[in-house]
Design an enzyme around this catalytic site. Structure first.
Site, mmCIF file in Angstrom:
data_model
loop_
_atom_site.group_PDB
_atom_site.id
_atom_site.type_symbol
_atom_site.label_atom_id
_atom_site.label_comp_id
_atom_site.label_asym_id
_atom_site.label_seq_id
_atom_site.Cartn_x
_atom_site.Cartn_y
_atom_site.Cartn_z
ATOM 1 N N GLU A 1 35.913 1.887 21.730
ATOM 2 C CA GLU A 1 36.279 1.331 23.043
ATOM 3 C C GLU A 1 37.705 0.860 22.887
ATOM 4 O OE1 GLU A 1 37.407 -1.468 24.915
ATOM 5 O OE2 GLU A 1 35.555 -2.607 25.065
ATOM 6 N N CYS B 1 38.761 -6.862 27.389
ATOM 7 C CA CYS B 1 38.880 -5.416 27.631
ATOM 8 C C CYS B 1 38.815 -5.122 29.121
ATOM 9 C CB CYS B 1 37.735 -4.651 26.980
ATOM 10 S SG CYS B 1 37.289 -5.222 25.361
#
Lengths: 488, 488
Positions: free
Chosen positions: A228, A265
């Site tokens: 990720e 994120c």
């Protein structure tokens, strides 16, 4: 913290290999119990762990306490998922002599753990995406052993968390080596390259994640790499939404982009707003939160470099900033540009800047939103601030579905709930594996692979593949719920 | 056949991109109908297509006719899978203010098509793993458009099949560009590199597949590459099974390893048999089938080189061979070695040799079987010829589960049925994506990715995510079957 030596990695990998087969063989109930035991030990150690995390991350105590709650909840939710058994995707096809392409043999299929997994911990969630975080929880749930590469940002916390988790698992019956922590970049790379390792997971930067992905793909035996990496999490504000509640959107946005000092994120990085929006006026005058220290010096350095680059862009101006926006610790910043500028120079303006900054891009016609959306790279999230009657909302949704893993409607993307339906993923560069999620119960799927048994005596198969339904399954193509056992 | 020029690829990819969004938006019922229409057109054209395939593949007419039946059955089964909707993996989490980690928002998740897909056709199944084969069927089923790179071994058949499929899809409402066929290696590579392409599938050799995998992984945006490359499909015969029915096993083995002149991904390539087995005696004297032409000159050349390499190995002797075993067309061969030799030199003795040859490896103790199994590379299949009371069977199964995608019990691995529970895959080098299958209804999953909607008005979502259950789904973590609609 001493770095793990590369020559130790082979011993660690062999221990991991020896452990995972026994760990998987413990069975689902005992595996789930061991995970719950690890969660309980971490909860009990909160007063020891939170101060360690505080000293190493600069994140506040309330945030760290709630992150630990999230982390142990996640371990328990994945333990429940193991017991439910839906993730096994059990399929039973009985023999069918009249199958139209030719007689069908009996086939019974489920998903098994892949083997030892290397998990690279993240800096920004010292609990929830680190030693005992989501990747570890889902790999353990699947029946894999875990070699956890600690993040250098919080070594003491990593070591202590690792001791607690490994100890709790072992006391609950897990073989030694089920969970091991290693330190140092070179050790992490050596583990990723080790032939006994069968998958890897990572949360972190685009540069670091891509380098590790390339190593995983270049192995003699390439392995799945669930990384990720990077996302700007665009927000699209329609004229109707701005007219109805521009100030309220401004308030929510400031809360979201400054949460955890912008180190999520899923931080909204760019917001498309109508030119002259009340949102923009509100952001211009709104008082921004005080400066907050970033996770560590390296992150602060990268943030300030990125923020300076954005400010130096000819199409960007400062809309609002706290005092000391270019100092360390940095105050939050709101920058302003146009949607045309973003379309013309995505590379500069749509690059993630990890920290407390957001870019507002004004558009003059809603069609520009479709143009922007179509040009986006892959994203973890995309957000609509819109009204249900907005014609553009439906069109925009259709485009954004092709770009992001999660779409939000009048909510903020930070704060990713751990649930059954959660999706934390997206096309590259959001992740290296767009078919998967790293948050939520479906995260377990990454660490399993299907195996079919053809013509086997039921006595040689696990109970899940037998004639009693003990897990949800597909029988001759029809979904079937588990039947309560005789004792229930 | 003219090769597609590289400068045409951009136009083709853009057409594919324009098509897939409309193709997906047709909805599941119309998409399934279009796939069934394509199946019907191919069935109707059997008398035209089979002679084309015969001329280009040397496979016999009965085999080609049954392969076409399999191919159109597969299109229809995947159309049914689209209608069932289980592959959408619909998950609905209602908002839950008391969710233990903090209030849970409403999240609704399903799987969407990934976008344009490049499929590389195989040589050895001119219908079932080629133009209208399993990869095409599952990508179309998922809602993706397909750019099919034809195999050079059967260009006329590929062109004609492509015309028929594209025409049938268009007449059934699919947008032009949903299915396109390209020719030539360079065109295939250009398509694989094109930024609009979001996934690729391949069935073929280890060398070719690895080269393409490396290209997919090295793209600026890496994409999933579902390659099925190489497998020796080991068979383990226990002493008890040999004693009970060694001759019968010999008969089945000869049928399996010579089927289609040994040109199956699942051909048994190595058989571990007890030293002095009646299986070995039976194989020594058994009359082998007549020589059969291989698919094309290139395949014959590679086969003869591999067969010569095996025969030149100091630990290998010829147990039985037909006349002209080293000619083209080659007669079948049975080679003999020992399990010790295999363990000592896996690289030479466990490399796939595509064609009518099998290696028998004698063992002296059943423990050697566990040693061999533990040392195996990833396999598509592994087979036990055993008795239910064999102590070794359970231990061997536990090891083989970690090595192969499908385990067979007293059946032969060739002839892969297309079913709900089928698994055609396995760890590398069997495939580049061990978490997936390229045969069976689960093959559709490869071409989808999950998307979650958080807080969206139901009116803006597809029916599958609404409050009525029209597909199997997980609601607040509980599996739920679709409810029959009011009209049903």
């Amino acid at each position: 913290m001493l770095e793990t030596q590369q020559n130790e990695i082979d011993v660690i990998a062999r221990r991991s290999q020896a452990a995972w087969e026994q760990w998987a063989e413990l069975g689902r109930v005992r595996r789930a119990d061991a995970m719950r035991a690890a969660a309980a030990v971490l909860d009990d150690a909160a007063d020891e762990l939170v101060p360690l995390a505080l000293a190493e991350s600069h994140l506040g105590e309330p945030r760290l306490r709630s992150e630990l709650v999230r982390t142990t909840f996640q371990l328990r939710l994945l333990a429940d998922t193991v017991c439910d058994g839906g993730y096994l995707d059990v399929r039973v096809d009985h023999a069918a002599p009249d199958w139209p392409m030719g007689a069908r043999p009996e086939i019974r299929r489920w998903r098994v753990p892949v083997g030892p997994v290397v998990v690279f911990a993240a800096s920004n969630f010292p609990f929830a995406f680190s030693v005992a975080g989501g990747d570890t929880a889902s790999a353990l749930a699947a029946g894999c052993s875990v070699i956890l590469k600690a993040h250098p940002g919080h070594p003491q916390l990593s070591e202590r968390t690792g001791q607690l988790v490994a100890g709790a698992l072992e006391r609950a019956g897990a073989p030694a080596g089920t969970f091991q922590v290693i330190f140092g970049e070179q050790a992490g790379v050596a583990a990723l390259r080790h032939p006994l390792v069968k998958a890897a997971a990572f949360t972190g930067s685009l540069a670091g994640g891509r380098a590790l992905y390339d190593i995983a793909a270049a192995r003699p035996e390439p392995i799945p790499f669930f990384g990720e990496l990077s996302s700007v999490n665009p927000v699209f504000v329609t004229p109707a939404a701005d007219a109805a509640r521009g100030e309220q959107i401004a308030e929510g946005l400031v809360g979201s982009f400054t949460l955890g000092a912008g180190q999520f994120c899923t931080k909204p990085g760019v917001v498309f707003a109508p030119a002259g929006a009340s949102l923009v006026s509100a952001l211009r005058v709104r008082e921004l939160p005080a400066p907050a220290p970033l996770l560590n010096g390296r992150i602060a350095e990268l943030y300030l470099a990125g923020e300076r680059r954005l400010r130096a862009h000819p199409a960007v101006q400062v809309l609002n900033e706290g005092e000391g926006a270019l100092s360390d610790p940095p105050a939050p910043t709101v920058l302003l540009t146009t949607a045309d500028a973003v379309i013309a120079d995505q590379r500069s303006l749509l690059t993630e800047c990890f920290g407390p900054t957001v870019l507002i891009a004004e558009y003059t016609a809603t069609e520009q939103l479709l143009e922007v959306a179509a040009a986006l790279d892959g994203q973890l999230t995309a957000t609509l601030a819109a009204e249900e009657h907005d014609a553009i909302a439906r069109e925009l949704t259709a485009v954004l579905v092709t770009k992001a893993g999660r779409l939000l409607w009048n909510q903020w993307s930070t704060g990713v709930s751990v649930t059954h339906a959660q999706q934390h993923g997206g096309p590259y560069p959001a992740t290296t594996a767009p078919g998967t999620t790293s948050v939520g119960t479906a995260a377990i799927d990454r660490f399993t692979r299907p195996v079919a048994f053809q013509g086997f005596p039921v006595a040689l198969l696990p109970a899940e593949l037998g004639d009693e339904s003990v897990a949800p399954r597909l029988v001759d193509g029809q979904p079937e719920l588990p039947r309560p056992s005789a004792g229930a």
